[in-house]
Each structure stands twice: as structure tokens, then as C-alpha cells.
Design an enzyme around this catalytic site. Structure first.
Site, PDB file in Angstrom:
ATOM      1  CB  CYS A   1      13.647  -5.280   8.620  1.00 48.62           C
ATOM      2  SG  CYS A   1      12.829  -4.233   9.821  1.00 48.62           S
ATOM      3  CB  ALA A   2      12.482  -9.283  10.930  1.00 45.74           C
TER       4      ALA A   2
END
Length: 249
Positions: A144-145
Site C-alpha cells: 500500500c503506501a
């Protein structure tokens, strides 16, 4: 100079990825260990250099699962999406109220956010596990981030399915904040988001882990409830443990 991609690395020696690491090497209830070079969890991969991309290819990466929303991808594209050696899938792992906890004004505790992720009304969990079950032989990287929340929940599900004990699942989650050194000195790395949202406090993941056990009794039962077929669950578990797998050259 890049390191030897054929070795087993706990945290991959890639400068642009502070939090890219293995799910291999964990003891399981089946008497063996999770397979190395089979699953990697990672943070944002948008800054990968050409040399680092080559390293990931040599490491065995064949499948990429990007858990971010379209808005995040627009500003931070994953360059692996354009590479021929791997297949790229974008399956947003979001809730009704929150896509990325670091860019929301929705007030929620981290543990409750994780439960919202587990109980989201879309079919993302089923889609993720279907992709894993059908993926080419080789390594799957999911991210994800920050590589903490959405990635952390998926890592918990995978390790739980493999029969890894709670202590190791928790410690796998906890190391994220330690790895994300670049944000430690930034007072407000994500605007007005409380700093505790950046932490990988063990209580956060324990809340999600115990919710699974209390509500569904096991990760396998949870996945069945979310529409994942039993044969898919079996294939993913076999992949985690390296059972019956021919390693691609």
C-alpha cells in the site's frame, strides 16, 4: 551496488524501499516454515530505480498486488506495472469511510479501522485471494503506501492461514514503524493526522487478530465467510508453505 538477489533477505536491501520484507522463514503449526521468495510485503514502490527493479526480477517477483486506491496510484505509480517479468493487479483494499488512514479526517481508532477493513462490504478480500491462488509460480509482492495498515492486515491473514503463531504475526507487524525511519523526524508527515496513526503498536494488530478468532474461530473460516472458495484457501496455504511447488527458473 545491489546485493545478491538469490539470498534470503528479512528486509530487502533496496534503498528506495524502507519497508519491503519477507513473509518467509516463520515457524508454523504444520512443523515447517513459511517459504522464502514467495511473499513480500512492501511500502510505496514508486521510487524504484532501474537497478532495483532488476533486483526484484532476479529475486523472483512475478506478481504485484497494489492495495491502494486510484487517487494514490495517480500520484505515485508503481513502475512494476510496466514491467514484462511480472503481472500487476490493482485491488483497492479500502473501507466505506476510509481508503488510506493517513489522509482521512474520519475519526477512528487504528484497531477499529482494521476491523472495518476486515468487514468491508466489497469483494476485495475474495479478489486478492483469487489472484494469489492463480498467480504464476514465483514471488508475490503486495503493498500500500506505508506498508503498515492495509498491507499489515493482509500479511496477518496470510501468516495466520499458514499457521504462524500469534507472537510472530504481531512482531512482523511491529517492525514497520522502526523501518520507516524517514518519517520519524517529521512532526506532521501526513498533515493533521495524529502521530499515533504512524505507529505500529502491537495492540493495533492484536485487536484485529483477536477479532478474527472471536468472530470466526480461524482465518480460514473468515475467508470462507468472505466468499473465498475452499480450493483457493488450500492453494494459498500451499503457496505460503511451498508445498508441491516447482520453482520457476
Amino acid at each position: 551496488m545491489m546485493k545478491n538477489a538469490k539470498l534470503n533477505w528479512v528486509r530487502l536491501p533496496i534503498d528506495s524501499l524502507e519497508n519491503c520484507r519477507e513473509l518467509g522463514g516463520y515457524s508454523t503449526e504444520y512443523g515447517d516454515q513459511t517459504k522464502w521468495h514467495s511473499f513480500l510485503r512492501s511500502s510505496d514502490m514508486s521510487k524504484l530505480s532501474k537497478e532495483e527493479i532488476v533486483f526484484l526480477g532476479e529475486y523472483g517477483v512475478k506478481t504485484v498486488i497494489d492495495l491502494r486506491g486510484e487517487d494514490e496510484i495517480e500520484t505515485h505509480k508503481n513502475p512494476l506495472a510496466e514491467e514484462d517479468f511480472c503481472e500487476y493487479y490493482n485491488i483497492p483494499f479500502i473501507t466505506e469511510n476510509v481508503s488510506d488512514i493517513t489522509v482521512t479526517s474520519y475519526e477512528i481508532s487504528m484497531g477499529d479501522f482494521y476491523i472495518d477493513l476486515l468487514e468491508q462490504k466489497n469483494d476485495s478480500v475474495k479478489r486478492i485471494f483469487d489472484v494469489i491462488a492463480q498467480a504464476k509460480a514465483g514471488c508475490i509482492v503486495f503493498h500500500c503506501a506505508a506498508g503498515k495498515d492495509r498491507t499489515g492486515i493482509l500479511a496477518m491473514l496470510l501468516l495466520g492461514l499458514a499457521g504462524v503463531e500469534k507472537k510472530d504475526i504481531v512482531s512482523n507487524y511491529e517492525v514497520t514503524y522502526t523501518n520507516l525511519e524517514s518519517m520519524h523526524q517529521i512532526e506532521h508527515p501526513y498533515g493533521n493526522i495524529p502521530k499515533e496513526y504512524m505507529y505500529s503498536n502491537r495492540d493495533y494488530i492484536i485487536r484485529a487478530y483477536e477479532y478474527i478468532l472471536h468472530t470466526y474461530q480461524s482465518v480460514g473460516q473468515y475467508l470462507l465467510t468472505k466468499g473465498v472458495e475452499q480450493d483457493v484457501i488450500d492453494l494459498v496455504r500451499e503457496r505460503l508453505l511451498g508445498l508441491g511447488e516447482t520453482v520457476a527458473s
